[in-house]
Write a protein that holds these residues in place. Structure first.
Motif, short mmCIF file in Angstrom:
data_model
loop_
_atom_site.label_atom_id
_atom_site.label_comp_id
_atom_site.label_asym_id
_atom_site.label_seq_id
_atom_site.Cartn_x
_atom_site.Cartn_y
_atom_site.Cartn_z
N LEU A 134 0.85 -1.18 0.00
CA LEU A 134 0.00 0.00 0.00
C LEU A 134 0.89 1.23 0.00
N ARG A 135 0.33 2.34 -0.43
CA ARG A 135 1.07 3.59 -0.39
C ARG A 135 0.21 4.67 0.23
N LEU A 136 0.83 5.41 1.13
CA LEU A 136 0.20 6.55 1.77
C LEU A 136 0.84 7.83 1.27
N SER A 137 0.03 8.86 1.11
CA SER A 137 0.57 10.16 0.74
C SER A 137 0.00 11.23 1.65
N CYS A 138 0.75 12.29 1.80
CA CYS A 138 0.35 13.39 2.68
C CYS A 138 0.82 14.70 2.06
N ALA A 139 -0.07 15.66 2.04
CA ALA A 139 0.26 16.98 1.51
C ALA A 139 0.00 18.03 2.57
N ALA A 140 0.96 18.90 2.76
CA ALA A 140 0.83 19.99 3.72
C ALA A 140 0.38 21.26 3.01
N SER A 141 -0.35 22.08 3.73
CA SER A 141 -0.75 23.39 3.22
C SER A 141 -0.72 24.38 4.37
N GLY A 142 -0.82 25.65 4.04
CA GLY A 142 -0.72 26.68 5.06
C GLY A 142 0.70 27.20 5.16
N SER A 143 1.20 27.31 6.35
CA SER A 143 2.55 27.86 6.59
C SER A 143 3.61 26.78 6.40
N ILE A 144 3.70 26.25 5.20
CA ILE A 144 4.59 25.10 4.98
C ILE A 144 6.07 25.49 5.07
N PHE A 145 6.37 26.78 4.94
CA PHE A 145 7.76 27.20 5.02
C PHE A 145 8.35 26.91 6.40
N SER A 146 7.48 26.78 7.40
CA SER A 146 7.94 26.57 8.77
C SER A 146 8.20 25.10 9.10
N ILE A 147 7.90 24.21 8.15
CA ILE A 147 8.05 22.77 8.42
C ILE A 147 9.50 22.34 8.28
N ASN A 148 10.00 21.64 9.30
CA ASN A 148 11.34 21.06 9.24
C ASN A 148 11.30 19.60 8.80
#
Length: 117
Positions: free
Chosen positions: A18-32
């Protein structure tokens, strides 16, 4: 604020993939860092795999050699390819993003993975 949207998961037979995917939105510049955790019924949430903004990866011993995490640092998306699945991999899988200074964890809504024997 960061929002995480997961997709994938579902039902697989033992030995399947199986494959899982995740997409971030919003203040993504702050993600490490981004990663995946899982929680089985009656158990604590545990780290499955994580990837840093520099591309370094970390895996739980139980999934090493079977799961692979990858990501697009610019888009802040992360994939978890799960191979050779086992019934003990059955759990709700949560996408995670860690932002810097001070560290704060964001979570997706969770996606169910069920592996039948």
């Amino acid at each position: 604020q960061v929002q995480l949207v997961e997709s994938g998961g579902g039902l697989a037979q033992a030995g399947g993939s199986l494959r899982l995917s995740c997409a971030a939105s919003g203040s993504i510049f702050s993600i490490n860092n981004m990663g995946w955790y899982r929680q089985a019924p009656g158990k604590q949430r545990e780290l499955v795999a994580a990837i840093t903004s520099g591309g370094s990866t970390n895996y739980a011993d139980s999934v090493k050699g079977r799961f692979a995490i990858s990501g697009d640092n610019a888009k802040k998306t992360v994939l978890l390819q799960m191979n050779s699945l086992k019934p003990e991999d059955t759990a709700v899988y949560y996408c995670n993003a860690v932002v810097a200074g001070p560290p704060f964890y964001y979570w997706g809504q969770g996606t169910q993975v069920t592996v039948s024997s």
